[in-house]
Design a protein around this motif. Structure first.
Motif, PDB file in Angstrom:
ATOM      1  N   LEU A 182       3.599  -3.002   3.320  1.00 37.76           N
ATOM      2  CA  LEU A 182       4.184  -4.265   2.878  1.00 37.76           C
ATOM      3  C   LEU A 182       3.674  -4.632   1.486  1.00 37.76           C
ATOM      4  O   LEU A 182       4.449  -5.064   0.629  1.00 37.76           O
ATOM      5  N   ALA A 183       2.376  -4.427   1.238  1.00 39.71           N
ATOM      6  CA  ALA A 183       1.821  -4.705  -0.093  1.00 39.71           C
ATOM      7  C   ALA A 183       2.448  -3.786  -1.135  1.00 39.71           C
ATOM      8  O   ALA A 183       2.795  -4.230  -2.245  1.00 39.71           O
ATOM      9  N   LEU A 184       2.622  -2.529  -0.803  1.00 48.88           N
ATOM     10  CA  LEU A 184       3.303  -1.601  -1.713  1.00 48.88           C
ATOM     11  C   LEU A 184       4.733  -2.056  -1.995  1.00 48.88           C
ATOM     12  O   LEU A 184       5.199  -2.002  -3.140  1.00 48.88           O
ATOM     13  N   SER A 185       5.416  -2.504  -0.970  1.00 51.56           N
ATOM     14  CA  SER A 185       6.797  -2.947  -1.129  1.00 51.56           C
ATOM     15  C   SER A 185       6.889  -4.175  -2.030  1.00 51.56           C
ATOM     16  O   SER A 185       7.820  -4.288  -2.831  1.00 51.56           O
ATOM     17  N   ILE A 186       5.931  -5.078  -1.919  1.00 53.06           N
ATOM     18  CA  ILE A 186       5.898  -6.255  -2.799  1.00 53.06           C
ATOM     19  C   ILE A 186       5.777  -5.787  -4.250  1.00 53.06           C
ATOM     20  O   ILE A 186       6.500  -6.263  -5.135  1.00 53.06           O
ATOM     21  N   SER A 187       4.892  -4.844  -4.489  1.00 48.52           N
ATOM     22  CA  SER A 187       4.695  -4.326  -5.843  1.00 48.52           C
ATOM     23  C   SER A 187       5.953  -3.617  -6.353  1.00 48.52           C
ATOM     24  O   SER A 187       6.361  -3.810  -7.505  1.00 48.52           O
ATOM     25  N   LEU A 188       6.555  -2.809  -5.520  1.00 50.72           N
ATOM     26  CA  LEU A 188       7.764  -2.084  -5.924  1.00 50.72           C
ATOM     27  C   LEU A 188       8.917  -3.035  -6.238  1.00 50.72           C
ATOM     28  O   LEU A 188       9.629  -2.858  -7.238  1.00 50.72           O
ATOM     29  N   GLU A 189       9.111  -4.034  -5.393  1.00 51.65           N
ATOM     30  CA  GLU A 189      10.181  -5.003  -5.643  1.00 51.65           C
ATOM     31  C   GLU A 189       9.897  -5.823  -6.903  1.00 51.65           C
ATOM     32  O   GLU A 189      10.808  -6.148  -7.657  1.00 51.65           O
ATOM     33  N   SER A 190       8.619  -6.120  -7.148  1.00 46.91           N
ATOM     34  CA  SER A 190       8.250  -6.830  -8.371  1.00 46.91           C
ATOM     35  C   SER A 190       8.571  -5.979  -9.598  1.00 46.91           C
ATOM     36  O   SER A 190       9.030  -6.500 -10.615  1.00 46.91           O
ATOM     37  N   SER A 191       8.346  -4.682  -9.487  1.00 51.79           N
ATOM     38  CA  SER A 191       8.691  -3.771 -10.583  1.00 51.79           C
ATOM     39  C   SER A 191      10.193  -3.732 -10.815  1.00 51.79           C
ATOM     40  O   SER A 191      10.650  -3.660 -11.960  1.00 51.79           O
ATOM     41  N   ILE A 246      11.036  -9.754  -2.756  1.00 57.25           N
ATOM     42  CA  ILE A 246       9.600 -10.000  -2.929  1.00 57.25           C
ATOM     43  C   ILE A 246       9.119 -11.032  -1.917  1.00 57.25           C
ATOM     44  O   ILE A 246       8.089 -10.860  -1.266  1.00 57.25           O
ATOM     45  N   LEU A 247       9.866 -12.119  -1.792  1.00 60.71           N
ATOM     46  CA  LEU A 247       9.464 -13.180  -0.863  1.00 60.71           C
ATOM     47  C   LEU A 247       9.541 -12.736   0.587  1.00 60.71           C
ATOM     48  O   LEU A 247       8.670 -13.071   1.393  1.00 60.71           O
ATOM     49  N   ILE A 248      10.551 -11.951   0.928  1.00 59.08           N
ATOM     50  CA  ILE A 248      10.680 -11.457   2.303  1.00 59.08           C
ATOM     51  C   ILE A 248       9.476 -10.589   2.669  1.00 59.08           C
ATOM     52  O   ILE A 248       8.855 -10.780   3.722  1.00 59.08           O
ATOM     53  N   TYR A 249       9.132  -9.656   1.799  1.00 62.08           N
ATOM     54  CA  TYR A 249       7.970  -8.804   2.084  1.00 62.08           C
ATOM     55  C   TYR A 249       6.680  -9.622   2.099  1.00 62.08           C
ATOM     56  O   TYR A 249       5.796  -9.387   2.930  1.00 62.08           O
ATOM     57  N   THR A 250       6.563 -10.580   1.192  1.00 57.19           N
ATOM     58  CA  THR A 250       5.359 -11.404   1.136  1.00 57.19           C
ATOM     59  C   THR A 250       5.220 -12.256   2.395  1.00 57.19           C
ATOM     60  O   THR A 250       4.133 -12.342   2.989  1.00 57.19           O
ATOM     61  N   LEU A 251       6.300 -12.870   2.820  1.00 54.47           N
ATOM     62  CA  LEU A 251       6.251 -13.698   4.028  1.00 54.47           C
ATOM     63  C   LEU A 251       6.015 -12.850   5.279  1.00 54.47           C
ATOM     64  O   LEU A 251       5.334 -13.287   6.202  1.00 54.47           O
ATOM     65  N   THR A 252       6.561 -11.652   5.292  1.00 55.92           N
ATOM     66  CA  THR A 252       6.315 -10.749   6.418  1.00 55.92           C
ATOM     67  C   THR A 252       4.836 -10.371   6.480  1.00 55.92           C
ATOM     68  O   THR A 252       4.220 -10.392   7.555  1.00 55.92           O
ATOM     69  N   LEU A 253       4.260 -10.034   5.336  1.00 57.80           N
ATOM     70  CA  LEU A 253       2.836  -9.695   5.289  1.00 57.80           C
ATOM     71  C   LEU A 253       1.988 -10.885   5.720  1.00 57.80           C
ATOM     72  O   LEU A 253       1.059 -10.738   6.513  1.00 57.80           O
TER      73      LEU A 253
END
Length: 116
Positions: free
Chosen positions: A26-35, A64-71
């Motif tokens: 999930l943290a990786l996904s946040i970073s990837l979506e931010s990129s 980004i928000l979906i992954y962040t809220l999931t985490l």
């Protein structure tokens, strides 16, 4: 906020995706979506990027928000409480008298780069 988180988790669980959503991924996904969001600004000034990519920006921000809220949900982090606590920490790091109108990092606002 709770209703949104509930919808996100329901969407994930209906698809049996929790198995792919460990905290690291999930943290990786946040970073990837931010990129991906950042890429929409590449080689353009801010206004050009917004004018040309607004819809895509909305989607990337949502991802980004979906992954962040999931985490946050999986780590049992109260998002509203975490935000309020962080605002309070930032208020201590960036007192108005020293930081108003300045883009300097808090370490540069204080003598010798130390907190008061």
């Amino acid at each position: 906020m709770d209703e949104i988180i509930k919808k996100i988790i329901q969407f994930r669980d209906e698809r049996n995706w929790k198995q792919f959503h460990d905290p690291k991924d999930l943290a990786l996904s946040i970073s990837l979506e931010s990129s991906e969001l950042l890429e929409l600004f590449q080689w353009k000034n801010s206004q050009q990027a917004i004018d040309q990519n607004y819809s895509d920006m909305r989607d990337e921000i949502a991802d980004i928000l979906i992954y962040t809220l999931t985490l946050a949900y999986d780590l049992n982090v109260d998002v509203m409480d975490a935000i309020l606590q962080k605002i309070n920490k930032n208020a201590e790091k960036y007192p108005i008298a020293k930081s108003k109108g300045s883009s300097q990092k808090y370490t540069a606002l204080n003598e010798y780069g130390r907190m008061p």
